[in-house]
Design an enzyme around this catalytic site. Sequence first.
Site, PDB file in Angstrom:
ATOM      1  N   ARG A  58      -2.136  59.398   0.359  1.00 25.56           N
ATOM      2  CA  ARG A  58      -0.746  58.963   0.224  1.00 25.56           C
ATOM      3  C   ARG A  58      -0.312  57.961   1.285  1.00 25.56           C
ATOM      4  O   ARG A  58       0.290  56.937   0.971  1.00 25.56           O
ATOM      5  CB  ARG A  58       0.204  60.169   0.283  1.00 25.56           C
ATOM      6  CG  ARG A  58       0.363  60.886  -1.036  1.00 25.56           C
ATOM      7  CD  ARG A  58       0.633  62.340  -0.791  1.00 25.56           C
ATOM      8  NE  ARG A  58      -0.572  62.939  -0.272  1.00 25.56           N
ATOM      9  CZ  ARG A  58      -1.538  63.454  -1.041  1.00 25.56           C
ATOM     10  NH1 ARG A  58      -1.382  63.491  -2.333  1.00 25.56           N
ATOM     11  NH2 ARG A  58      -2.644  63.952  -0.521  1.00 25.56           N
ATOM     12  N   THR A  59      -0.586  58.272   2.550  1.00 24.56           N
ATOM     13  CA  THR A  59      -0.002  57.438   3.602  1.00 24.56           C
ATOM     14  C   THR A  59      -0.563  56.015   3.541  1.00 24.56           C
ATOM     15  O   THR A  59       0.195  55.036   3.503  1.00 24.56           O
ATOM     16  CB  THR A  59      -0.247  58.073   4.983  1.00 24.56           C
ATOM     17  OG1 THR A  59       0.273  59.403   4.951  1.00 24.56           O
ATOM     18  CG2 THR A  59       0.451  57.281   6.071  1.00 24.56           C
ATOM     19  N   LYS A  88     -19.540  51.599  17.486  1.00 28.24           N
ATOM     20  CA  LYS A  88     -20.446  51.097  18.540  1.00 28.24           C
ATOM     21  C   LYS A  88     -19.945  51.453  19.932  1.00 28.24           C
ATOM     22  O   LYS A  88     -20.541  51.072  20.928  1.00 28.24           O
ATOM     23  CB  LYS A  88     -20.546  49.573  18.449  1.00 28.24           C
ATOM     24  CG  LYS A  88     -21.009  49.037  17.122  1.00 28.24           C
ATOM     25  CD  LYS A  88     -21.089  47.510  17.212  1.00 28.24           C
ATOM     26  CE  LYS A  88     -21.194  46.866  15.864  1.00 28.24           C
ATOM     27  NZ  LYS A  88     -20.902  45.422  15.947  1.00 28.24           N
ATOM     28  N   ARG A 109      -3.869  55.525  11.873  1.00 27.40           N
ATOM     29  CA  ARG A 109      -4.032  56.992  11.919  1.00 27.40           C
ATOM     30  C   ARG A 109      -5.293  57.308  12.717  1.00 27.40           C
ATOM     31  O   ARG A 109      -6.319  56.632  12.558  1.00 27.40           O
ATOM     32  CB  ARG A 109      -4.162  57.540  10.504  1.00 27.40           C
ATOM     33  CG  ARG A 109      -4.575  58.998  10.472  1.00 27.40           C
ATOM     34  CD  ARG A 109      -4.509  59.571   9.092  1.00 27.40           C
ATOM     35  NE  ARG A 109      -3.129  59.780   8.661  1.00 27.40           N
ATOM     36  CZ  ARG A 109      -2.778  60.417   7.550  1.00 27.40           C
ATOM     37  NH1 ARG A 109      -3.700  60.885   6.741  1.00 27.40           N
ATOM     38  NH2 ARG A 109      -1.507  60.572   7.234  1.00 27.40           N
ATOM     39  N   HIS A 137       4.006  62.264  12.857  1.00 26.99           N
ATOM     40  CA  HIS A 137       3.830  61.468  11.636  1.00 26.99           C
ATOM     41  C   HIS A 137       5.233  60.987  11.243  1.00 26.99           C
ATOM     42  O   HIS A 137       5.816  61.461  10.261  1.00 26.99           O
ATOM     43  CB  HIS A 137       3.204  62.348  10.557  1.00 26.99           C
ATOM     44  CG  HIS A 137       2.646  61.614   9.376  1.00 26.99           C
ATOM     45  ND1 HIS A 137       2.909  60.275   9.120  1.00 26.99           N
ATOM     46  CD2 HIS A 137       1.837  62.044   8.366  1.00 26.99           C
ATOM     47  CE1 HIS A 137       2.285  59.937   8.000  1.00 26.99           C
ATOM     48  NE2 HIS A 137       1.629  60.977   7.531  1.00 26.99           N
TER      49      HIS A 137
HETATM   50  C1  NCD Z   1      -0.172  65.031   5.967  1.00 26.89           C
HETATM   51  C2  NCD Z   1      -0.884  64.484   7.175  1.00 26.89           C
HETATM   52  O1  NCD Z   1      -1.841  63.702   7.064  1.00 26.89           O
HETATM   53  O2  NCD Z   1      -0.444  64.841   8.258  1.00 26.89           O
HETATM   54  N1  NCD Z   1      -0.394  64.299   4.814  1.00 26.89           N
HETATM   55  C3  NCD Z   1       0.331  63.174   4.574  1.00 26.89           C
HETATM   56  O3  NCD Z   1       0.358  62.256   5.357  1.00 26.89           O
HETATM   57  N2  NCD Z   1       1.059  63.127   3.458  1.00 26.89           N
HETATM   58  C4  NCD Z   1      -0.271  66.483   5.801  1.00 26.89           C
HETATM   59  C5  NCD Z   1      -1.615  67.142   5.803  1.00 26.89           C
HETATM   60  O4  NCD Z   1      -2.658  66.523   5.917  1.00 26.89           O
HETATM   61  O5  NCD Z   1      -1.616  68.361   5.681  1.00 26.89           O
END
Ligand code: NCD
Length: 296
Positions: A58-59, A88, A109, A137
């Site tokens: 999703r993100t 590396k 991320r 997040h």
């Molecule tokens: C979440 C995350 O990656 O923190 N997912 C997301 O971004 N929608 C929640 C999760 O992984 O449980």
Amino acid sequence: MNTWRDQSVLSTQGWTPELLQPLFDLARTYKQAIARKEDVRISHQVSCLTLFYEPSTRTRLSFESAAHRLGIRVLSVANAGHDSSAFKGETLEDTGRILSAYTDLLIMRHPEVGSVKRLSEHSKIPVINAGDGAGEHPTQALLDLFSIQEVFGNLRGLHVGLCGDLKYGRTVHSLLRLLLQFGCRVTAIAPRELAFPDFETQQSLQEVIPSLDVLYMTRVQKERFPDLSLYEAVKPNCSLLYSDLKRAKPTLKILHPLPRVDELDPAIDQDSRAYYFQQAANGVPVRMAILSKVLL
Ligand code: NCD
């Protein structure tokens, strides 16, 4: 004045309703535009780069979809631990310095708490934290709050339950602060081992469910447990069954950042109280608003 312009988005700390409301208003405009299939391209001159060291559906894809809708060019590294020079041994600091020359905005991320902030300190361009380990997040919290506003309008006085892995779940770390800022009454529900570090947490969802307006479920973050036997032990105590909803308000809305594993009974999907798929769809207009505020 646009206070988001050229700024990194690292944490929800210090965010106020006055800062967020214009962003939500813009997101609402984009949501309608998407529904009407309107052309909302704002620029071909800028690009963004998604740099993901942890899995994501999703993100990353909602950011990329948002960028494409706005006409922003996208560069993408989906498996940065292996497909970038991190493999590396390159440091995050050097990666930050280099990527600043290749794009206008970095969306990142990474599994380590604080890593995105660390990279941003060596980058000349704004950086968006798309999840730093068990840290934060912030853009997920924005779409969560936007989703609650979509249903209820005003947030003041709503009773919101945050349930599941409140220790390692980064989405709830970012969201709790915003719910309190917007005047919600928050009840944290988790087994003792997964409680919030500094917010009173109680253990029984059954006791709380009748008075909730919003129930925000979370996945137990298996990948963050130093000891998998502890994960196996606590996991069964974090689930919502369809039968649990008998005692809930008919107007309750159930949210979940997804992905779900077993904590959310699929039988709930058919119930009008399930809102998690709409919530995920809201990721696109909310991230369009973030991109356009930061970049333009
Ligand atoms: C979440 C995350 O990656 O923190 N997912 C997301 O971004 N929608 C929640 C999760 O992984 O449980």
